[in-house]
Design a protein around this motif. Sequence first.
Motif, PDB file in Angstrom:
ATOM      1  N   ASP A   8       6.947   4.852   1.671  1.00 31.96           N
ATOM      2  CA  ASP A   8       5.951   6.048   0.953  1.00 31.96           C
ATOM      3  C   ASP A   8       6.377   6.033  -0.029  1.00 31.96           C
ATOM      4  O   ASP A   8       7.181   5.998  -1.012  1.00 31.96           O
ATOM      5  N   LEU A   9       4.926   5.566  -1.106  1.00 33.20           N
ATOM      6  CA  LEU A   9       5.079   6.037  -2.252  1.00 33.20           C
ATOM      7  C   LEU A   9       3.825   7.566  -3.458  1.00 33.20           C
ATOM      8  O   LEU A   9       3.582   7.187  -3.176  1.00 33.20           O
ATOM      9  N   THR A  10       5.266   7.676  -4.127  1.00 39.55           N
ATOM     10  CA  THR A  10       4.262   8.764  -5.312  1.00 39.55           C
ATOM     11  C   THR A  10       3.955   8.017  -6.813  1.00 39.55           C
ATOM     12  O   THR A  10       5.501   7.623  -7.231  1.00 39.55           O
ATOM     13  N   ILE A  11       2.793   7.745  -7.214  1.00 42.56           N
ATOM     14  CA  ILE A  11       3.194   6.854  -8.361  1.00 42.56           C
ATOM     15  C   ILE A  11       1.866   8.561  -9.650  1.00 42.56           C
ATOM     16  O   ILE A  11       1.190   9.131  -9.368  1.00 42.56           O
ATOM     17  N   ARG A  12       2.792   8.787 -10.461  1.00 42.31           N
ATOM     18  CA  ARG A  12       2.482   9.317 -11.433  1.00 42.31           C
ATOM     19  C   ARG A  12       2.038   9.071 -13.722  1.00 42.31           C
ATOM     20  O   ARG A  12       3.040   8.249 -13.558  1.00 42.31           O
ATOM     21  N   ASN A  13       0.492  10.099 -13.698  1.00 40.17           N
ATOM     22  CA  ASN A  13       0.944   8.837 -15.135  1.00 40.17           C
ATOM     23  C   ASN A  13       1.264   7.613 -14.522  1.00 40.17           C
ATOM     24  O   ASN A  13       2.284   7.363 -16.048  1.00 40.17           O
ATOM     25  N   GLY A  14       0.249   6.732 -14.321  1.00 39.96           N
ATOM     26  CA  GLY A  14       1.297   5.938 -14.206  1.00 39.96           C
ATOM     27  C   GLY A  14      -0.365   4.758 -15.948  1.00 39.96           C
ATOM     28  O   GLY A  14      -1.047   5.469 -16.245  1.00 39.96           O
ATOM     29  N   ILE A  15       0.350   3.491 -16.047  1.00 36.76           N
ATOM     30  CA  ILE A  15      -0.518   3.160 -17.588  1.00 36.76           C
ATOM     31  C   ILE A  15      -0.632   1.887 -16.650  1.00 36.76           C
ATOM     32  O   ILE A  15       0.525   0.479 -16.652  1.00 36.76           O
ATOM     33  N   SER A  75       1.634   5.196  11.658  1.00 39.91           N
ATOM     34  CA  SER A  75       2.653   4.971  12.316  1.00 39.91           C
ATOM     35  C   SER A  75       2.017   3.943  13.529  1.00 39.91           C
ATOM     36  O   SER A  75       3.455   3.441  13.461  1.00 39.91           O
ATOM     37  N   GLY A  76       0.982   3.464  13.339  1.00 42.15           N
ATOM     38  CA  GLY A  76       0.168   2.730  13.785  1.00 42.15           C
ATOM     39  C   GLY A  76       0.596   1.234  13.113  1.00 42.15           C
ATOM     40  O   GLY A  76       0.176   0.414  13.774  1.00 42.15           O
ATOM     41  N   GLY A  77       1.226   1.442  12.543  1.00 46.38           N
ATOM     42  CA  GLY A  77       1.296  -0.082  10.853  1.00 46.38           C
ATOM     43  C   GLY A  77      -0.083   0.028  10.648  1.00 46.38           C
ATOM     44  O   GLY A  77      -0.931   0.915  10.248  1.00 46.38           O
TER      45      GLY A  77
END
Length: 583
Positions: free
Chosen positions: A148-155, A179-181
């Motif tokens: 799981d990944l969350t990115i906020r206000n990236g550059i 779930s299945g890949g």
Amino acid sequence: MSFARIAITTGVIAVAGLAAAGVAGAVWLPGRDLREVSPATARGFVGRLADATGARVSVAGPITLRIFPMPELGLDDVLIGDDPQTAFAADQLSIGLGFGDLLGNGLTPRRVVLDGPRLALDEGPQAAAGPATPAAAAASFLIAGAPDLTIRNGILDLGLGGGRRVLLDGVEAESRALSGGGRELAGRVSAGGVPILVEMRLGSADREGVRAVAGRATLTAGGAAVTYDGRILPGGFDGDIDLRAGDAGVLAGLVSDVSGATTPPPVPFGLPLRLTGALRVDQDGARLTRGEMSLGDSRAEGELSWLPDGMAGGVTARIDFGRLDAGPWIEAASVPGAAAALLGALPASLDLSAASVATGMAAMPALSDLAVTLKRDPRTGGDVLMPAFSVESPAGATRLDAEGRVGQRAGGLGFDGIMTLEARSVSGLIAAFNGGEQPAVAPGRLGRMALRATAAFAPGGLGLTDLSGTFDGAEVSGGLSAAWGGPDDAWRLGGRVAFDRLNLDAYMTGRDAVADADRIALSGLPAHGGGRLRLEAGEAVWRGDAVRDVRVDVTFDDRMAEGVVRHADRAAATTPFLPRGAS
């Protein structure tokens, strides 16, 4: 068990529990830095992150560790990499851990949250085979390694090669493992002030063990959407692409904004665009094959390729139009500054053809069998080489060929090189530019023409030197110059044209033509004309007589042309000859 041993065991457990509770309570306190509570533990986690990413890690802000409900490591103001200019940085990095990570020496992110991440990549798209810097490798580990990944206000500051860069800011993304890949991702980014929506769904690795995954990605911006469906390889892509845009001009502007181009290419507005094809991208470049394009009423097929080390981005293109609606392009190219933008947008090599061409201009006859080859050459000072150009027209069965250089001339597109013009009927060609009205000449006149000249063409002017060939059965040499335009749409004509044989009487039969003594006059020309033209002939027919060494000096003034006819001698009355080759 004796009472003493029971007491000792109970005491040890109690002491350990109190110690663990004390440590846990300390690290749970909001704002407490792990380095203040347990410096060795803080150093251990930073070292494990460095080992996992393969890059040096420095943390300027607090380091926190939360145990419940799930372990989570937090690092503020973190820098991963040796060079601060190219390192992977984040205002805050949160890594969800497993309970095993608390006891072992490894680091297996369960979840990653990046607030304010920043990364600069200078290697360009040709480095798609893998991360080329420790910072890029670290970013790949954190972004691709967590379920799981969350990115906020990236550059992301991305180098495109050739000194070009594009800044992607406002990066927001949510990604999760399926779930299945596989994985799905949704987010948005801004490039050049243009918001772009991103949706992606990746499958699991293929059975061949090449680490390729099936993927589908869609980018949406400004009424345009591009969808990729195929395999995503460690070094690039191999699949199908489908680009749709409601307005090609708007899309061109968006691409210019994203790429940082100062002037967008002169793409017509208001035309819907669709482009499909097979796309393959790897460390050797990119290639689009089986390409099919519709742009307004134009239809084409072709292919594109890109080599990292080539000129002009190394792009080569082949585009074959069944029908090309050139009218909107001609209009777009007439805008100030469009010539420079068009030349700048041309690929390193272009082969373009069209079975039929509609110009959208009432005074321009229909065209067919267009074939153009353009190549960039740094020795031409910004010009583009045109080793081949040909186009035909049913009007007079005409064909125009050219080879030379195309570049900016007098604020627009111009040409310098060799031109060859052939027509089976000059009369038919003139009629096509004159609303279908045939020129008033004697029957059988203005037949075949085959001329070759060194040409210099610019907006508002044309110069022909070293003119040679045949015109209406006569051999021709000399040169011509023409100019047009200005506030009153004036035109000027000048030069010298020599014929071996010329039948003046045959061209002075219309009601607007007058031959009197040694003078000729022709009315009904386009308004605002001017200039001087000299016609010469070794032999001629003038007012029913055969004469030699003829010179006609013609002056153009508004709608009139007046000339003085001079000749060396007048032969005895003869039957007026016909030019050789005339029917």
